[in-house]
Design a protein around this motif. Sequence first.
Motif, PDB file in Angstrom:
ATOM      1  N   SER A   1      -2.261 -13.603  -1.872  1.00 42.36           N
ATOM      2  CA  SER A   1      -3.381 -13.161  -2.706  1.00 42.36           C
ATOM      3  C   SER A   1      -3.101 -13.323  -4.193  1.00 42.36           C
ATOM      4  O   SER A   1      -4.021 -13.480  -4.997  1.00 42.36           O
ATOM      5  CB  SER A   1      -3.715 -11.690  -2.409  1.00 42.36           C
ATOM      6  N   HIS A   2      -1.825 -13.270  -4.588  1.00 47.02           N
ATOM      7  CA  HIS A   2      -1.484 -13.385  -6.001  1.00 47.02           C
ATOM      8  C   HIS A   2      -1.193 -14.823  -6.405  1.00 47.02           C
ATOM      9  O   HIS A   2      -0.686 -15.078  -7.493  1.00 47.02           O
ATOM     10  CB  HIS A   2      -0.270 -12.504  -6.316  1.00 47.02           C
TER      11      HIS A   2
ATOM     12  N   SER B   1      -0.960  -4.054   2.669  1.00 48.71           N
ATOM     13  CA  SER B   1      -1.309  -5.465   2.689  1.00 48.71           C
ATOM     14  C   SER B   1      -0.082  -6.352   2.861  1.00 48.71           C
ATOM     15  O   SER B   1       0.998  -6.083   2.328  1.00 48.71           O
ATOM     16  CB  SER B   1      -2.020  -5.846   1.394  1.00 48.71           C
TER      17      SER B   1
ATOM     18  N   ILE C   1       1.637   3.243  -8.173  1.00 46.34           N
ATOM     19  CA  ILE C   1       0.503   3.048  -7.268  1.00 46.34           C
ATOM     20  C   ILE C   1       0.086   4.357  -6.585  1.00 46.34           C
ATOM     21  O   ILE C   1      -1.074   4.777  -6.683  1.00 46.34           O
ATOM     22  CB  ILE C   1       0.823   1.977  -6.208  1.00 46.34           C
TER      23      ILE C   1
ATOM     24  N   TRP D   1       0.135  -5.205 -11.581  1.00 41.03           N
ATOM     25  CA  TRP D   1      -1.066  -4.422 -11.277  1.00 41.03           C
ATOM     26  C   TRP D   1      -1.194  -3.250 -12.244  1.00 41.03           C
ATOM     27  O   TRP D   1      -2.271  -2.998 -12.799  1.00 41.03           O
ATOM     28  CB  TRP D   1      -1.036  -3.921  -9.834  1.00 41.03           C
TER      29      TRP D   1
ATOM     30  N   CYS E   1      -3.990  -4.561  -2.061  1.00 40.19           N
ATOM     31  CA  CYS E   1      -3.533  -5.272  -3.270  1.00 40.19           C
ATOM     32  C   CYS E   1      -4.698  -5.803  -4.097  1.00 40.19           C
ATOM     33  O   CYS E   1      -4.575  -6.820  -4.782  1.00 40.19           O
ATOM     34  CB  CYS E   1      -2.589  -6.406  -2.922  1.00 40.19           C
TER      35      CYS E   1
ATOM     36  N   GLY F   1       7.804  -7.731  -4.769  1.00 40.26           N
ATOM     37  CA  GLY F   1       6.854  -6.623  -4.716  1.00 40.26           C
ATOM     38  C   GLY F   1       6.890  -5.752  -5.953  1.00 40.26           C
ATOM     39  O   GLY F   1       5.849  -5.330  -6.459  1.00 40.26           O
TER      40      GLY F   1
ATOM     41  N   TYR G   1      -6.941  -1.158  -5.734  1.00 28.95           N
ATOM     42  CA  TYR G   1      -5.685  -1.556  -5.089  1.00 28.95           C
ATOM     43  C   TYR G   1      -5.775  -1.370  -3.579  1.00 28.95           C
ATOM     44  O   TYR G   1      -5.421  -2.260  -2.813  1.00 28.95           O
ATOM     45  CB  TYR G   1      -4.519  -0.741  -5.649  1.00 28.95           C
TER      46      TYR G   1
ATOM     47  N   THR H   1       1.659  -7.682  -0.381  1.00 29.28           N
ATOM     48  CA  THR H   1       2.433  -6.775  -1.228  1.00 29.28           C
ATOM     49  C   THR H   1       3.583  -7.470  -1.935  1.00 29.28           C
ATOM     50  O   THR H   1       3.899  -7.164  -3.084  1.00 29.28           O
ATOM     51  CB  THR H   1       2.972  -5.600  -0.388  1.00 29.28           C
TER      52      THR H   1
ATOM     53  N   LEU I   1       5.037  -7.516  -8.796  1.00 29.47           N
ATOM     54  CA  LEU I   1       3.586  -7.512  -8.621  1.00 29.47           C
ATOM     55  C   LEU I   1       2.999  -6.129  -8.855  1.00 29.47           C
ATOM     56  O   LEU I   1       1.890  -6.003  -9.381  1.00 29.47           O
ATOM     57  CB  LEU I   1       3.235  -8.023  -7.221  1.00 29.47           C
ATOM     58  N   VAL I   2       3.720  -5.079  -8.463  1.00 31.26           N
ATOM     59  CA  VAL I   2       3.268  -3.718  -8.762  1.00 31.26           C
ATOM     60  C   VAL I   2       3.178  -3.524 -10.276  1.00 31.26           C
ATOM     61  O   VAL I   2       2.222  -2.934 -10.794  1.00 31.26           O
ATOM     62  CB  VAL I   2       4.218  -2.679  -8.133  1.00 31.26           C
TER      63      VAL I   2
END
Length: 429
Positions: A62-63, A276, A105, A323, A254, A316, A260, A279, A319-320
């Motif tokens: 997804s990213h 997800s 998150i 976000w 995500c 991960g 999220y 992640t 990416l967190v």
Amino acid sequence: MFSIEATLWSGIAMNLLERFESVAQKYVRTAPVAFDRARGSELFDENGNRYIDFHSGGGTLSHGHNDIKVCTALIDYLCNDRIIQTRAQTSVAKRDFVEALVTQILQPRNLDYKILFTDPASGIAAEVAMRLARRHKKRAGIVSFTNCCHGLTEGSLSVTSKQPTRYESLDLRSNVVFMPFCGYFGEAQDTIAYLRPYLQDQSSGLELPAAIIVETLQVEGGVQVASVAWLQGLERLCREFGILLIVDESQTGCGRVGPYFSFERAGLTPDMVVMSSATAGGFPISVLLMRPELDQWRPGEEVGIFQGDSLAFVAGRELVAQWASGAIPRSIEANGKILSHGLGKIPQAFPDRNVRVRGAGMVWGIDFGRPASAAVVSAWALERGLVIEPAWIKDDVLLVLPPLTIEESILREGLDCLAQVVSSFLSHG
């Protein structure tokens, strides 16, 4: 368009896989292209031909491909002799990822969950969630829904609505009941009200289940979007009857749907959440979130071989951080509007074809209403340099799943290509 020579060479090169790889692998035959390089939303095959990715590995990517910040973090990690695999032992990478997930998150959303890393196979976390629900409630039943998909392990297939193949175990779906999802009978029928009498009436044939497992938006089921009212009604029903609510975010978390967690739009607080597969940006990871009082395992009971993948933890964590910085949410909001507007033109251009477009955020589906039609459009699109796939359960629906961070210019280019392919198909179909 690609040259005939390149196409022929790719076909010859794929013969090796066709000869030796199991027939269980579908795409080596339906999409005979060997991809070699990727960056962001662009793919390149072994001959250098460029493709736009509107599939994102089914949401796993997804990213996008090879996010530069993720790659930098991974290179730095690997170049310093950091540990790669620890199985169930503790590593600094795992601790850092958990800290980021909790502080950036979960806590900002007032979500109090314990975290369980399971083996990263498709459906393992959903299977573990059901096992835990049955143990906690001391009841065997699970309720799932029409057009749902929860994975490919034996347990997760038991709650996946696609008809089982003839060789599957006869008791695969023991203690599982399928109920109509939101809108299954049309907008006028409230399927929560339909389910309620089954739970109230002891002679209905449906024993009180341990859990209900649901996707807030069914991706592989043809992009069926549950309304906020329906989701809230489902949570109230679970609380009323003492049923655990499991939300499967495998393809919708995500930020794919907007927030999220996709259940945030309805203000839900599930008992368990399957996080997800996106992640870790494409690295194998599987995470189950559960309310603390459900964490009643015996130490060592849920230990697997690949639960300590440090590369997944490093990716991960990065990416967190992206976000939390607001970069990804801003991209989703902007790209989601472009998708909604661009795809909305298709039914308008062909009012007599009964084509429907539905979705939310960065997940959309084009429903052609004819079996296998989406597979045909997918094949035509690949010839024009666009990677896009049909929904697994409903092959009359084409999934539009571009990377969340796709550049606007490439997104519009991909939409133009898709519009041309769909127009050609509908004009000749």
